[in-house]
Enzyme design. Structure first.
Site, PDB file in Angstrom:
ATOM      1  CE  LYS A 104      -1.867  11.251  34.801  1.00 23.54           C
ATOM      2  NZ  LYS A 104      -1.020  10.298  33.748  1.00 23.54           N
ATOM      3  CG  ASN A 105       0.388  12.424  30.989  1.00 21.05           C
ATOM      4  OD1 ASN A 105       0.509  11.947  31.814  1.00 21.05           O
ATOM      5  ND2 ASN A 105      -0.358  12.310  29.840  1.00 21.05           N
TER       6      ASN A 105
ATOM      7  CB  CYS B  73      -1.601  -1.041  30.190  1.00 24.87           C
ATOM      8  SG  CYS B  73      -2.585   0.701  30.102  1.00 24.87           S
TER       9      CYS B  73
ATOM     10  NE  ARG C 236      -2.851   5.574  37.518  1.00 24.07           N
ATOM     11  CZ  ARG C 236      -2.516   5.205  36.267  1.00 24.07           C
ATOM     12  NH1 ARG C 236      -3.337   4.517  35.831  1.00 24.07           N
ATOM     13  NH2 ARG C 236      -1.744   5.907  35.542  1.00 24.07           N
TER      14      ARG C 236
HETATM   15  C1  UD1 Z   1       1.636   9.200  26.816  1.00 22.77           C
HETATM   16  C2  UD1 Z   1       0.796   9.751  27.998  1.00 22.77           C
HETATM   17  C3  UD1 Z   1      -0.697   9.192  27.878  1.00 22.77           C
HETATM   18  C4  UD1 Z   1      -1.368   9.228  26.421  1.00 22.77           C
HETATM   19  C5  UD1 Z   1      -0.306   8.972  25.475  1.00 22.77           C
HETATM   20  C6  UD1 Z   1      -0.787   9.205  23.978  1.00 22.77           C
HETATM   21  C7  UD1 Z   1       2.159  10.070  29.854  1.00 22.77           C
HETATM   22  C8  UD1 Z   1       2.868   9.749  30.963  1.00 22.77           C
HETATM   23  N1  UD1 Z   1       1.190   9.390  29.140  1.00 22.77           N
HETATM   24  O1  UD1 Z   1       1.463   7.796  27.024  1.00 22.77           O
HETATM   25  O2  UD1 Z   1      -1.714  10.020  28.901  1.00 22.77           O
HETATM   26  O3  UD1 Z   1      -2.610   8.533  26.270  1.00 22.77           O
HETATM   27  O4  UD1 Z   1       1.092   9.551  25.519  1.00 22.77           O
HETATM   28  O5  UD1 Z   1      -0.887  10.589  23.770  1.00 22.77           O
HETATM   29  O6  UD1 Z   1       2.563  10.990  29.172  1.00 22.77           O
HETATM   30  N2  UD1 Z   1       4.293   2.271  21.366  1.00 22.77           N
HETATM   31  C9  UD1 Z   1       4.892   1.113  20.938  1.00 22.77           C
HETATM   32  N3  UD1 Z   1       6.188   1.074  21.448  1.00 22.77           N
HETATM   33  C10 UD1 Z   1       6.789   1.856  22.295  1.00 22.77           C
HETATM   34  C11 UD1 Z   1       5.922   3.009  22.882  1.00 22.77           C
HETATM   35  C12 UD1 Z   1       4.970   3.117  22.272  1.00 22.77           C
HETATM   36  O7  UD1 Z   1       4.455   0.532  19.983  1.00 22.77           O
HETATM   37  O8  UD1 Z   1       7.911   1.651  22.853  1.00 22.77           O
HETATM   38  C13 UD1 Z   1       2.795   2.642  20.991  1.00 22.77           C
HETATM   39  C14 UD1 Z   1       1.856   2.437  21.990  1.00 22.77           C
HETATM   40  O9  UD1 Z   1       1.449   1.209  22.177  1.00 22.77           O
HETATM   41  C15 UD1 Z   1       0.793   3.178  21.259  1.00 22.77           C
HETATM   42  C16 UD1 Z   1       1.544   4.466  20.552  1.00 22.77           C
HETATM   43  O10 UD1 Z   1       2.772   3.812  20.448  1.00 22.77           O
HETATM   44  O11 UD1 Z   1       0.022   2.532  20.409  1.00 22.77           O
HETATM   45  C17 UD1 Z   1       1.583   5.713  21.522  1.00 22.77           C
HETATM   46  O12 UD1 Z   1       1.871   5.311  22.631  1.00 22.77           O
HETATM   47  P1  UD1 Z   1       2.878   6.602  23.797  1.00 22.77           P
HETATM   48  O13 UD1 Z   1       2.905   7.965  23.009  1.00 22.77           O
HETATM   49  O14 UD1 Z   1       4.171   5.852  23.676  1.00 22.77           O
HETATM   50  O15 UD1 Z   1       1.842   6.521  24.889  1.00 22.77           O
HETATM   51  P2  UD1 Z   1       2.747   6.669  26.437  1.00 22.77           P
HETATM   52  O16 UD1 Z   1       3.878   7.670  26.167  1.00 22.77           O
HETATM   53  O17 UD1 Z   1       2.861   5.685  27.176  1.00 22.77           O
END
Ligand code: UD1
Length: 421
Positions: free
Chosen positions: A22-23, A117, A400
């Site tokens: 999915k990811n 979320c 999902r």
């Molecule tokens: C993706 C995955 C999810 C997985 C996560 C961590 C997808 C669709 N989803 O989510 O399944 O659990 O990686 O491996 O691929 N953060 C910020 N600012 C930002 C973006 C992120 O502070 O702009 C922080 C988040 O709050 C979190 C950390 O960075 O604490 C990592 O999040 P991130 O890797 O971005 O998660 P997703 O990409 O949303």
């Protein structure tokens, strides 16, 4: 709302096939927005999130064609709108992945801010700052991120102070059509980022360093079409292996990738499982051994994935010994713990650490799914709990991320059924 009913206590045994990740599929579908020709994507999992992403492109005018083999064909030349509306974005945070491609290809994009979320605040500030470093003007107004660029985006240096998977993907996609070279420092190294990079390269993008923490993208003027098959789902694979271990079973997962599951396989071996691997399969056999508790700490790839944390809490709940499970990626990602305690699990949470005191059994109980991976952990707990029915409510969360979960578990001998609303 549909429910899952599980009569636990059976050891899982048999063979199943892993679905596409999915990811990986989500950013790869979004990347079709960058191409000037038809893009065909294969090995898509049949999941609600995938449908949402395809519908999102559909609302922009892309007219997706879903073929019989569940591959999808996307032609972004038909694009009529560069707006990702709240109604779709609120159901799936990953919709933010259209921001980079829309902006890079069309010079303007409006994407609704994702709502709150269940597993923490999950901001998108790093995505926005990355695009600004490439010359975009971004404002957030009326609940929308509105981004524009004068001509092409410019290559730039993007440094992430936190490793972000979708953030890395958004910037990498945007950079493929930028003018000049973009360096992404402290980039995510997840296999799904690598898969996206390989798909972009198949479209003619110039990318180096994917799979390391420094990705360099040299922008090109146009991307062409491609025919790409997404990588197998490592989290789905890991979830079935944990379910097999927790039930003292013997399971083989085919059409998967052992090389991207190292951190999980090491922990399963530590828990007492015999693991064997081939190029595209993994087998797990408990061989009658007692499950041993294993401590884990989540961190970005290649360390132990946060998306496997809840499943290991379930495993540890019925293992011999006490373990600590430390969550370093997301705040508030222990909602499965309360539900497992309703099944008799002995777990306490202090800050970002769950202390799990293993028991010999869990008891069936009605429980509620709260997010995708928490739901998977409750399924595992339900498969272990003997002497009645575990009923899991709100399983739309599971749908999902897990294709045909009850069919796959039935293939492995589980007594599980879906109770329609
Ligand atoms: C993706 C995955 C999810 C997985 C996560 C961590 C997808 C669709 N989803 O989510 O399944 O659990 O990686 O491996 O691929 N953060 C910020 N600012 C930002 C973006 C992120 O502070 O702009 C922080 C988040 O709050 C979190 C950390 O960075 O604490 C990592 O999040 P991130 O890797 O971005 O998660 P997703 O990409 O949303």
């Amino acid at each position: 709302m549909d429910k899952l009913v599980i009569r636990g206590g059976k050891s899982l045994s048999g063979e199943i096939r892993a679905s596409g990740a999915k990811n990986s599929a989500l950013p790869i579908i979004a990347s079709a927005l960058l191409s000037s020709e038809n893009v065909i994507i294969r090995n898509l999992p049949h999941l609600q999130d995938i449908t949402t992403m395809i519908n999102l492109l559909g609302t922009m005018g892309v007219e997706p064609v879903v073929n019989e083999d569940l591959s999808v064909e996307l032609d972004s030349n038909l694009l009529k709108s560069v707006v990702a509306p709240y109604e779709l974005v609120k159901t799936m945070r990953a919709s933010i992945l259209v921001l980079g491609p829309l902006l890079a290809k069309n010079g303007y994009a409006e994407v609704s801010l994702p709502g709150g979320c269940a597993i923490g605040s999950r901001p998108v500030d790093l995505h926005i700052r990355g695009l600004e470093a490439m010359g975009a003007e971004v404002v957030v107004e009326d609940g929308y991120i509105k981004a524009k660029t004068d001509g092409r985006l410019k290559g730039g240096n993007v440094f992430f102070d936190t490793v972000t998977v979708t953030g890395t993907e958004n910037i990498m996609m945007a950079a493929t059509l930028a003018d000049g070279v973009t360096s992404i420092e402290n980039a995510a190294r997840e296999p799904e980022v690598v898969d996206l990079a390989e798909c972009l390269i198949a479209m003619g993008a110039k990318i180096e360093g994917h799979g390391t923490d420094l990705i360099r993208v040299t922008g090109v003027e146009k991307l062409h079409g491609c025919d790409y098959s997404v990588v197998p789902d490592r989290i789905e694979t890991g979830t079935y292996l944990v379910a097999a271990a927790a039930t003292g079973g013997k399971v083989k997962v085919k059409d998967t990738r052992p090389d991207i599951l190292d951190a999980v396989l090491v922990k399963l071996e530590e828990a007492g499982a015999k693991i064997e691997t081939g190029d595209d399969w993994i087998s797990l056999d408990m061989e009658g051994r007692t499950l041993k508790a294993v401590s884990v700490k989540t961190a970005p790839y290649p360390a132990f994935p946060t998306d496997m944390q809840a499943q290991f809490v379930a495993l540890n709940a019925v293992a011999e010994g006490t373990s600590t499970v430390i969550e370093t990626i997301f705040e508030n990602r222990f909602m499965h713990v309360q539900e497992m305690m309703r099944m008799g699990a002995d777990i306490s949470v202090e800050g970002n650490t769950a202390i799990v005191r293993g028991l010999t059994e869990l008891h069936p109980a009605p429980v509620m799914a709260t997010d995708l991976r928490a739901s998977a952990s409750l399924v595992i707990a339900g498969l272990v709990a003997k002497g009645g029915e575990t009923v899991i409510d709100r399983i739309y969360h599971i749908d999902r991320g897990y294709e045909c979960i009850e069919e796959k578990l039935q293939l492995l001998g589980a007594d599980i059924s879906r109770l329609p609303e």
